[in-house]
Design an enzyme around this catalytic site. Structure first.
Site, PDB file in Angstrom:
ATOM      1  N   TYR A 136       0.824  -1.213   0.000  1.00 52.16           N
ATOM      2  CA  TYR A 136       0.000   0.000   0.000  1.00 52.16           C
ATOM      3  C   TYR A 136       0.856   1.261   0.000  1.00 52.16           C
ATOM      4  O   TYR A 136       0.429   2.316   0.463  1.00 52.16           O
ATOM      5  CB  TYR A 136      -0.930   0.018   1.218  1.00 52.16           C
ATOM      6  CG  TYR A 136      -2.005  -1.059   1.212  1.00 52.16           C
ATOM      7  CD1 TYR A 136      -2.137  -1.943   0.143  1.00 52.16           C
ATOM      8  CD2 TYR A 136      -2.884  -1.191   2.271  1.00 52.16           C
ATOM      9  CE1 TYR A 136      -3.112  -2.932   0.140  1.00 52.16           C
ATOM     10  CE2 TYR A 136      -3.867  -2.167   2.270  1.00 52.16           C
ATOM     11  CZ  TYR A 136      -3.981  -3.043   1.205  1.00 52.16           C
ATOM     12  OH  TYR A 136      -4.951  -4.012   1.197  1.00 52.16           O
ATOM     13  N   LYS A 186       4.716 -14.875   0.972  1.00 56.07           N
ATOM     14  CA  LYS A 186       4.459 -15.707  -0.212  1.00 56.07           C
ATOM     15  C   LYS A 186       5.783 -15.820  -0.952  1.00 56.07           C
ATOM     16  O   LYS A 186       5.917 -15.508  -2.130  1.00 56.07           O
ATOM     17  CB  LYS A 186       3.371 -15.068  -1.085  1.00 56.07           C
ATOM     18  CG  LYS A 186       2.908 -15.948  -2.245  1.00 56.07           C
ATOM     19  CD  LYS A 186       2.302 -17.269  -1.799  1.00 56.07           C
ATOM     20  CE  LYS A 186       1.783 -18.047  -3.018  1.00 56.07           C
ATOM     21  NZ  LYS A 186       1.426 -19.441  -2.671  1.00 56.07           N
ATOM     22  N   ASP A 219      -1.582 -18.295   1.555  1.00 51.00           N
ATOM     23  CA  ASP A 219      -2.677 -19.210   1.255  1.00 51.00           C
ATOM     24  C   ASP A 219      -2.783 -20.302   2.313  1.00 51.00           C
ATOM     25  O   ASP A 219      -3.884 -20.680   2.738  1.00 51.00           O
ATOM     26  CB  ASP A 219      -2.527 -19.810  -0.141  1.00 51.00           C
ATOM     27  CG  ASP A 219      -1.102 -20.233  -0.473  1.00 51.00           C
ATOM     28  OD1 ASP A 219      -0.181 -19.975   0.337  1.00 51.00           O
ATOM     29  OD2 ASP A 219      -0.888 -20.808  -1.563  1.00 51.00           O
ATOM     30  N   ASP A 243      -4.214  -7.226   5.777  1.00 51.97           N
ATOM     31  CA  ASP A 243      -5.561  -6.727   5.491  1.00 51.97           C
ATOM     32  C   ASP A 243      -6.499  -7.882   5.173  1.00 51.97           C
ATOM     33  O   ASP A 243      -7.623  -7.967   5.685  1.00 51.97           O
ATOM     34  CB  ASP A 243      -5.472  -5.759   4.308  1.00 51.97           C
ATOM     35  CG  ASP A 243      -6.722  -4.906   4.146  1.00 51.97           C
ATOM     36  OD1 ASP A 243      -7.673  -5.055   4.942  1.00 51.97           O
ATOM     37  OD2 ASP A 243      -6.744  -4.077   3.221  1.00 51.97           O
ATOM     38  N   ASP A 247      -9.743  -9.619   7.770  1.00 53.57           N
ATOM     39  CA  ASP A 247     -11.157  -9.763   7.419  1.00 53.57           C
ATOM     40  C   ASP A 247     -11.607 -11.205   7.597  1.00 53.57           C
ATOM     41  O   ASP A 247     -12.742 -11.468   8.019  1.00 53.57           O
ATOM     42  CB  ASP A 247     -11.402  -9.300   5.982  1.00 53.57           C
ATOM     43  CG  ASP A 247     -11.789  -7.831   5.907  1.00 53.57           C
ATOM     44  OD1 ASP A 247     -11.485  -7.103   6.882  1.00 53.57           O
ATOM     45  OD2 ASP A 247     -12.362  -7.405   4.899  1.00 53.57           O
TER      46      ASP A 247
END
Length: 351
Positions: A136, A186, A219, A243, A247
């Site tokens: 970001y 990742k 993942d 982020d 959620d």
């Protein structure tokens, strides 16, 4: 002499003003019971302001916020009226970056009486998200806009300083909790930024021999949060990965109406910001039925940060007592209670 704390209120958009207004009665009573005062200043910065002036906040908005010890935010965004890229980059992200609120803390656990979608209720996860750089960072651009040759480039930026300090913050939290930390990357696909993150994790871990470190790909840990959330405790991730995971964590703990967060400047040299992460929910704005739990939990985190730990514990205990009773539930939880009903019941339980 009464302890005083300057707090900036930014109700924002959609249900933001409703949940902020509902929290004020609770905060004021908590302050009265515990012998301190909150000097609260309201800033009506929102998408309405953007439509009227072309800015989410005034040019000197950061300077106006700077004298405060903390910021309590309701919600930002109204996509049908203002693109999220405008509202986010015009208010929320500038505050986080200007005040170096690099540690985003989001606790995930089921409050008593709350129900989540999983069979297992044995989980208590603290997600720590890097908050000021990474995916970001806003580095990039577009050329040949609107033509078949259009190109869009967005570059993630990871600095050694940024990665190391969020990891150290995470290790310190793990040391206070169970002594377990999960670092998320990742690195099998992103061979520069995420391998770099893994390397810095290894270096920092050497300074915390009492903390057990596990490394997960994004993942894999998303699956683990669903299948075996009780195996995780402190999770540290980059801006984007954090982020997404938070959620997911919010869904596990009963929905976004239960999801608090704290944007922390750890050295307290500048204000920290506390906000529910449910979004502005324009579809129910103005109806008085928004779930205030996430905002009240965020307010408890704010009191802890202000050094009023007893008041923070009292607020969270009162909130837990109300959810445990189960009598008052907003529509997102299958009930008919109003926002103010829940907040007033929490205020009545304060001690």
């Amino acid at each position: 002499m009464t302890r005083r704390h300057a707090v900036a209120l930014i109700p924002g958009d959609g249900i933001g003003p409703e949940v902020i207004d509902a929290s004020l009665e609770v905060l004021e009573k908590a302050a009265s019971l515990h012998g301190f005062a909150l000097d609260m200043t309201r800033f009506d910065w929102s998408c309405d302001r953007y439509l009227a002036t072309g800015r989410m906040m005034p040019e000197d908005g950061i300077d106006q916020l700077r004298p405060h010890a903390a910021i309590l935010l309701g919600a930002v965004g109204w996509p049908a009226r203002v693109p999220d890229s405008v509202s986010l980059h015009g208010l929320l992200l500038p505050i986080r970056k200007s005040f170096d609120q690099f540690a985003n803390m989001r606790p995930h656990r089921l409050l008593p009486g709350a129900t989540g979608p999983l069979k297992s209720e044995a989980f208590d996860i603290l997600c720590i998200r890097e908050n000021t750089e990474g995916e970001y960072s806003g580095a990039g651009g577009r050329i040949h806009v609107g033509t078949p040759a259009e190109v869009a480039v967005e570059t993630s930026i990871f600095t050694r300083r940024g990665v190391e300090r969020i990891l150290r913050f995470g290790f310190e939290q793990a040391r206070r909790r169970s002594g377990r930390l999960a670092s998320v990357t990742k690195s099998n696909a992103q061979k520069y930024s995420m391998v770099f993150w893994d390397e810095v994790t290894e270096e920092v871990a050497a300074d915390y021999p009492d903390v057990t470190v596990s490394r997960y790909h994004i993942d894999a840990i998303a699956a683990r949060m669903v299948m075996a959330p009780e195996t995780l405790d402190v999770v540290v991730a980059s801006n984007l990965f954090g982020d997404i995971l938070t959620d997911l964590g919010a869904a596990i703990q009963g929905g976004l109406g239960f999801a608090p967060s704290a944007n922390i400047n750890p050295d307290r040299s500048q204000p920290s910001m506390f906000e529910p992460v449910h979004g502005s929910a324009p579809d129910i704005a103005g109806r008085g039925i928004a779930n205030p739990v996430a905002t009240l939990w965020s307010a408890a985190l704010m009191l802890d940060h202000l050094g009023e730990e007893a008041a923070g514990r009292s607020l969270l205990a009162a909130l837990s007592a109300v959810t445990a009773e189960g009598r008052l539930r907003t529509p997102d939880q299958g009930g008919q209670s109003r926002t103010t009903d829940v907040a007033r019941a929490v205020a009545d339980r304060l001690s």
